[in-house]
Enzyme design. Sequence first.
Site, PDB file in Angstrom:
ATOM      1  N   GLU A 172       0.833  -1.208   0.000  1.00  0.00           N
ATOM      2  CA  GLU A 172       0.000   0.000   0.000  1.00  0.00           C
ATOM      3  C   GLU A 172       0.868   1.259   0.000  1.00  0.00           C
ATOM      4  OE1 GLU A 172      -2.463   0.655   3.501  1.00  0.00           O
ATOM      5  OE2 GLU A 172      -3.869   1.830   2.283  1.00  0.00           O
ATOM      6  N   GLU A 268     -12.133   2.256   4.273  1.00  0.00           N
ATOM      7  CA  GLU A 268     -11.259   2.419   5.445  1.00  0.00           C
ATOM      8  C   GLU A 268     -11.360   3.892   5.832  1.00  0.00           C
ATOM      9  OE1 GLU A 268      -6.793   1.117   6.553  1.00  0.00           O
ATOM     10  OE2 GLU A 268      -6.974   2.650   5.010  1.00  0.00           O
TER      11      GLU A 268
HETATM   12  C1  LER Z   1      -3.786   1.433   6.147  1.00  0.00           C
HETATM   13  O1  LER Z   1      -4.538   0.780   5.162  1.00  0.00           O
HETATM   14  C2  LER Z   1      -3.604   2.851   5.809  1.00  0.00           C
HETATM   15  O2  LER Z   1      -4.206   3.363   4.912  1.00  0.00           O
HETATM   16  C3  LER Z   1      -2.636   3.643   6.553  1.00  0.00           C
HETATM   17  O3  LER Z   1      -3.078   4.969   6.689  1.00  0.00           O
HETATM   18  C4  LER Z   1      -2.220   3.039   7.843  1.00  0.00           C
HETATM   19  O4  LER Z   1      -1.780   4.003   8.697  1.00  0.00           O
HETATM   20 MN    MN Z   2      -5.467   2.186   3.556  1.00  0.00          MN
END
Ligand code: LER
Ligand code: MN
Length: 292
Positions: A172, A268
Amino acid sequence: MKLSFVISTQPTRFQAIAFDPNFEGNAAHLANLGYDGIELGVREPDKLDVADLKRTLAKYRLAVPALGTGQAFVEEQLSFTDPDAAVRERAIARVKTHVALASVIARSSPSTPLPSTIAQDSAHDAPLVIIGLIRGKTWAQITRDQAHAWMVDALRDVARAARAQNVRLAIEPINRYETDWVNDVAGALTLIDEIGADAERVGILFDTFHANIEEPRIEDSLRACGARLFHVHVADSNRWYPGAGHTNFASIVATLREMEYAGWVSAEILPKPDVKRAAEETYKTIKPLLGK
Ligand code: LER
Ligand code: MN
């Protein structure tokens, strides 16, 4: 495309993730709204009551598309680049427990049976373990090259474990205010090339919140991921639910469609004004864009 919502399995300092001790209540609410799954933020997989978790998931017919690992960094400072070798080893061992958990949960998941045409060892549709903050950052006392080498070695090691258990890894890109490298898609693609894992085993988790800060044009950066796009986190520009800020989700989902992305879109977001409302508003905005 399927829709999920990120929930933590324990209290966490990470703000953009909901924790409610009533996990079953959350599951029931998400299932009633029409969500297909719950993405889990898990700090210590070995401390989870997996049988109970599986019972709840089966009861509400919810899949778990991905497991987040970042809390091991946020709460315990475990990372692949820590100057202390013992901490690096603990970080690698911890993520391997996430890989094992992903594999166990996927096997029992009622709503994601592997199509019979897909061999059991195929990576297609395999569950994901997210590699975000756990990869670590640079440190004053070690060179950037050294930290980078440790990160690549750790990722190769974890990718081997993932391969053995038919789990995928999603790197990510995270914005500059949370980490000091791999902030954008270009950086993630370079890192993936360096790891050298099979194309279907290691890919990218694209988070619209981070992308809004780092990418010149979100749609172009999505296209740049190509087949490496394994997973998508949606949050609006202010990290509230989609619809609460100025991110153009119609255009983002249209781009995903154009790319024939068939994976998950997972919210999220900050649990504001509360988890239930955040889940409802997300569903209202995103579900109609995804179609069936
Ligand atoms: C986790 O998926 C994310 O987006 C981050 O901001 C974790 O701190
Ligand atoms: Mn994230």
